[in-house]
Design a protein around this motif. Sequence first.
Motif, PDB file in Angstrom:
ATOM      1  N   THR A 130       7.812   3.313  -9.844  1.00  0.00           N
ATOM      2  CA  THR A 130       6.634   2.524  -9.382  1.00  0.00           C
ATOM      3  C   THR A 130       6.359   2.332  -7.857  1.00  0.00           C
ATOM      4  OG1 THR A 130       8.003   0.903 -10.967  1.00  0.00           O
ATOM      5  CG2 THR A 130       5.800  -0.045  -9.385  1.00  0.00           C
ATOM      6  N   LEU A 131       7.477   2.761  -6.910  1.00  0.00           N
ATOM      7  CA  LEU A 131       7.496   2.519  -5.539  1.00  0.00           C
ATOM      8  C   LEU A 131       6.587   3.721  -5.060  1.00  0.00           C
ATOM      9  CD1 LEU A 131      10.185   0.922  -3.749  1.00  0.00           C
ATOM     10  CD2 LEU A 131       8.049  -0.206  -4.318  1.00  0.00           C
ATOM     11  N   GLU A 132       6.886   5.320  -5.918  1.00  0.00           N
ATOM     12  CA  GLU A 132       6.654   6.367  -5.507  1.00  0.00           C
ATOM     13  C   GLU A 132       4.632   6.641  -6.019  1.00  0.00           C
ATOM     14  OE1 GLU A 132       6.622  10.508  -4.757  1.00  0.00           O
ATOM     15  OE2 GLU A 132       8.049   9.069  -4.391  1.00  0.00           O
ATOM     16  N   GLU A 133       4.873   6.059  -7.157  1.00  0.00           N
ATOM     17  CA  GLU A 133       3.708   5.712  -7.330  1.00  0.00           C
ATOM     18  C   GLU A 133       2.647   5.007  -6.316  1.00  0.00           C
ATOM     19  OE1 GLU A 133       3.067   3.829 -11.554  1.00  0.00           O
ATOM     20  OE2 GLU A 133       4.535   4.985 -12.449  1.00  0.00           O
ATOM     21  N   LYS A 134       3.167   3.897  -5.650  1.00  0.00           N
ATOM     22  CA  LYS A 134       2.769   2.839  -5.278  1.00  0.00           C
ATOM     23  C   LYS A 134       2.300   4.143  -3.625  1.00  0.00           C
ATOM     24  CE  LYS A 134       2.160  -1.170  -7.059  1.00  0.00           C
ATOM     25  NZ  LYS A 134       0.465  -1.415  -7.421  1.00  0.00           N
ATOM     26  N   LYS A 135       3.472   4.427  -3.518  1.00  0.00           N
ATOM     27  CA  LYS A 135       2.942   5.989  -1.904  1.00  0.00           C
ATOM     28  C   LYS A 135       2.378   6.510  -2.435  1.00  0.00           C
ATOM     29  CE  LYS A 135       6.551   8.565  -1.491  1.00  0.00           C
ATOM     30  NZ  LYS A 135       7.664   9.661  -1.185  1.00  0.00           N
ATOM     31  N   GLN A 136       1.751   7.200  -3.726  1.00  0.00           N
ATOM     32  CA  GLN A 136       0.928   8.327  -3.795  1.00  0.00           C
ATOM     33  C   GLN A 136      -0.109   7.018  -3.498  1.00  0.00           C
ATOM     34  OE1 GLN A 136       1.566  11.335  -3.985  1.00  0.00           O
ATOM     35  NE2 GLN A 136       3.759  11.204  -3.421  1.00  0.00           N
ATOM     36  N   GLU A 137      -0.407   6.081  -3.718  1.00  0.00           N
ATOM     37  CA  GLU A 137      -2.104   5.169  -4.343  1.00  0.00           C
ATOM     38  C   GLU A 137      -2.551   5.388  -2.665  1.00  0.00           C
ATOM     39  OE1 GLU A 137      -3.542   0.939  -6.001  1.00  0.00           O
ATOM     40  OE2 GLU A 137      -1.541   2.051  -6.578  1.00  0.00           O
ATOM     41  N   ALA A 138      -0.868   4.825  -1.783  1.00  0.00           N
ATOM     42  CA  ALA A 138      -1.266   4.355  -0.204  1.00  0.00           C
ATOM     43  C   ALA A 138      -2.491   5.970   0.232  1.00  0.00           C
ATOM     44  CB  ALA A 138      -0.088   3.641  -0.184  1.00  0.00           C
ATOM     45  N   ALA A 139      -0.915   6.912   0.112  1.00  0.00           N
ATOM     46  CA  ALA A 139      -1.874   7.560   0.362  1.00  0.00           C
ATOM     47  C   ALA A 139      -3.450   8.679   0.458  1.00  0.00           C
ATOM     48  CB  ALA A 139      -0.681   9.260   0.219  1.00  0.00           C
ATOM     49  N   MET A 156      11.936 -10.476  -0.340  1.00  0.00           N
ATOM     50  CA  MET A 156      10.160 -10.096  -0.535  1.00  0.00           C
ATOM     51  C   MET A 156       9.533 -10.560  -0.945  1.00  0.00           C
ATOM     52  SD  MET A 156      12.937  -6.842  -1.579  1.00  0.00           S
ATOM     53  CE  MET A 156      13.670  -5.726   0.149  1.00  0.00           C
ATOM     54  N   ALA A 157       9.578 -10.831  -2.693  1.00  0.00           N
ATOM     55  CA  ALA A 157       7.916 -11.742  -3.813  1.00  0.00           C
ATOM     56  C   ALA A 157       7.346 -12.301  -1.930  1.00  0.00           C
ATOM     57  CB  ALA A 157       9.027 -12.082  -4.669  1.00  0.00           C
ATOM     58  N   THR A 158       8.049 -13.700  -2.109  1.00  0.00           N
ATOM     59  CA  THR A 158       7.390 -14.533  -1.380  1.00  0.00           C
ATOM     60  C   THR A 158       6.864 -13.931  -0.583  1.00  0.00           C
ATOM     61  OG1 THR A 158       9.070 -15.897  -1.709  1.00  0.00           O
ATOM     62  CG2 THR A 158       7.663 -17.131   0.760  1.00  0.00           C
ATOM     63  N   TYR A 159       7.172 -13.449   0.443  1.00  0.00           N
ATOM     64  CA  TYR A 159       6.059 -12.306   1.763  1.00  0.00           C
ATOM     65  C   TYR A 159       4.844 -11.473   1.123  1.00  0.00           C
ATOM     66  CZ  TYR A 159       8.342 -15.137   5.083  1.00  0.00           C
ATOM     67  OH  TYR A 159       8.614 -15.898   6.569  1.00  0.00           O
ATOM     68  N   GLY A 160       5.325 -11.006  -0.271  1.00  0.00           N
ATOM     69  CA  GLY A 160       4.217 -10.042  -0.799  1.00  0.00           C
ATOM     70  C   GLY A 160       3.255 -11.638  -1.933  1.00  0.00           C
ATOM     71  N   ARG A 161       3.623 -12.449  -1.596  1.00  0.00           N
ATOM     72  CA  ARG A 161       2.059 -13.797  -1.989  1.00  0.00           C
ATOM     73  C   ARG A 161       0.765 -14.043  -0.800  1.00  0.00           C
ATOM     74  NH1 ARG A 161       6.329 -15.069  -6.079  1.00  0.00           N
ATOM     75  NH2 ARG A 161       7.607 -16.294  -4.497  1.00  0.00           N
ATOM     76  N   LYS A 162       1.980 -13.489   0.546  1.00  0.00           N
ATOM     77  CA  LYS A 162       1.079 -14.558   1.465  1.00  0.00           C
ATOM     78  C   LYS A 162       1.251 -12.859   2.108  1.00  0.00           C
ATOM     79  CE  LYS A 162       4.923 -17.093   3.427  1.00  0.00           C
ATOM     80  NZ  LYS A 162       5.781 -18.503   4.159  1.00  0.00           N
ATOM     81  N   LEU A 163       1.117 -12.142   2.192  1.00  0.00           N
ATOM     82  CA  LEU A 163       0.342 -10.500   2.187  1.00  0.00           C
ATOM     83  C   LEU A 163      -1.022 -10.516   1.600  1.00  0.00           C
ATOM     84  CD1 LEU A 163       3.174  -8.057   3.462  1.00  0.00           C
ATOM     85  CD2 LEU A 163       1.064  -9.380   4.934  1.00  0.00           C
ATOM     86  N   GLU A 210      -2.476  -9.945  -2.882  1.00  0.00           N
ATOM     87  CA  GLU A 210      -1.950  -9.369  -3.857  1.00  0.00           C
ATOM     88  C   GLU A 210      -3.308  -7.695  -3.978  1.00  0.00           C
ATOM     89  OE1 GLU A 210      -2.386 -10.760  -7.567  1.00  0.00           O
ATOM     90  OE2 GLU A 210      -0.839 -12.312  -7.535  1.00  0.00           O
ATOM     91  N   ASP A 211      -4.274  -7.737  -2.659  1.00  0.00           N
ATOM     92  CA  ASP A 211      -4.994  -6.425  -2.385  1.00  0.00           C
ATOM     93  C   ASP A 211      -4.655  -5.608  -1.796  1.00  0.00           C
ATOM     94  OD1 ASP A 211      -7.032  -8.200  -3.715  1.00  0.00           O
ATOM     95  OD2 ASP A 211      -8.283  -8.381  -2.343  1.00  0.00           O
ATOM     96  N   ASN A 212      -3.407  -5.822  -0.812  1.00  0.00           N
ATOM     97  CA  ASN A 212      -2.254  -5.181   0.068  1.00  0.00           C
ATOM     98  C   ASN A 212      -1.214  -4.092  -1.067  1.00  0.00           C
ATOM     99  OD1 ASN A 212       0.166  -4.021   1.619  1.00  0.00           O
ATOM    100  ND2 ASN A 212      -1.586  -5.109   3.702  1.00  0.00           N
ATOM    101  N   ILE A 213      -0.863  -2.765  -0.597  1.00  0.00           N
ATOM    102  CA  ILE A 213      -0.154  -1.720  -1.252  1.00  0.00           C
ATOM    103  C   ILE A 213       1.137  -2.383  -0.953  1.00  0.00           C
ATOM    104  CG2 ILE A 213       0.257   0.179  -1.853  1.00  0.00           C
ATOM    105  CD1 ILE A 213      -2.726   1.107  -1.722  1.00  0.00           C
ATOM    106  N   PHE A 214       1.338  -2.203   0.281  1.00  0.00           N
ATOM    107  CA  PHE A 214       2.584  -2.601   0.538  1.00  0.00           C
ATOM    108  C   PHE A 214       3.155  -4.414   0.080  1.00  0.00           C
ATOM    109  CE2 PHE A 214       5.275  -5.216   3.954  1.00  0.00           C
ATOM    110  CZ  PHE A 214       6.544  -3.976   3.894  1.00  0.00           C
ATOM    111  N   ALA A 215       2.190  -5.233   0.053  1.00  0.00           N
ATOM    112  CA  ALA A 215       2.253  -6.372  -0.472  1.00  0.00           C
ATOM    113  C   ALA A 215       2.925  -6.183  -2.146  1.00  0.00           C
ATOM    114  CB  ALA A 215       1.524  -7.130  -0.508  1.00  0.00           C
ATOM    115  N   GLN A 216       1.869  -5.449  -2.152  1.00  0.00           N
ATOM    116  CA  GLN A 216       2.724  -5.324  -4.214  1.00  0.00           C
ATOM    117  C   GLN A 216       3.867  -4.929  -4.050  1.00  0.00           C
ATOM    118  OE1 GLN A 216      -1.158  -3.169  -5.636  1.00  0.00           O
ATOM    119  NE2 GLN A 216      -2.816  -4.761  -4.859  1.00  0.00           N
TER     120      GLN A 216
END
Length: 316
Positions: free
Chosen positions: A244-253, A97-104, A106-112
């Motif tokens: 943390t993921l709940e916060e990311k979900k709200q941020e993406a929404a 997960m961490a490897t492909y998150g870096r490849k996507l 850091e600006d992408n919320i899903f990658a974060q």
Amino acid sequence: MAFSGLRKQINKANQYMNEKIGGAEGTKLDDDFVEMEKRTDITYELVDELQLKTKEYLQPNPTARAKMAAVKGISKLSGQAKASTYPQPEGVLGECMATYGRKLGEDNIFAQSLMEAGESLKQMADIKYSLDDNVKQNFLEPLHHLQTKDLKEVMHHRKKLQGRRLDFDCKKRKQSKGTGSNISDDEIKMAEDKFAESLHLAQMGMHNLLENDVEQVSQLSTFADCLYDYHRQCSEILKNLCETLEEKKQEAASRPKKEFNPKTLHDLQLHLDSSDGINHHGNDGINGTRIGPPPPYFPPAPAQPYPPGMITLLYF
């Protein structure tokens, strides 16, 4: 001395065959002793199976265990201490997960979110390694010590008891039937004393083993504490991850969506028309040089071997 030992072995084999085939009666031990033997046998199997299943619980991948065992064996043969670490599945998944998150990026919320989940899983893998060390030290090592020392000693006394019982019964049977005229009362008494000594040692060994509940329950309690501590720490990590993921979900929404207009061939400058210097006849507008694909080729029709009138005449 060697001849005396050989004769004792012959007496044991003789008595054993007479009991199994000839129907000779051996000295019967009481029911309490037989019950202690059964519980001791169960304990022996339990300790062996419990060690095996605990190792499988801590390291469930049989292929990885086999590979680690092979590396350990090769290291022993070569004289080099080469350690092999078991790949925890949480760590493997977290690294993915961490490897492909870096490849996507850091600006992408899903990658974060992927990187956050990956780091949490890797933390759980580190805690799992700590669990392995604690269980091996506080649970498996005491079981191994019990197996290689206490249980081994008890089984040795039981085996020795069986041999001395056969020797005593053989001498007693021969003397009673008159077939062993060279067996004296002193020999019978000595065999009986050795039989009694082994009986006492076997009983005491099994009793001490079976009545050691405090130490055995304490080890089991330690194992449960290790599991509880592992799951508690993992629960805290997962709780923080969920928040943390709940916060990311709200941020993406709440992030405004970007308008997207798909590009046409004209936008990509890939359209084909006369403005590019290409006319409909396939020649450019400067010197008539063909730059497009050649025209299709149609081969001429084959010549007829007979005139048309001759073909009609032949037909009729």
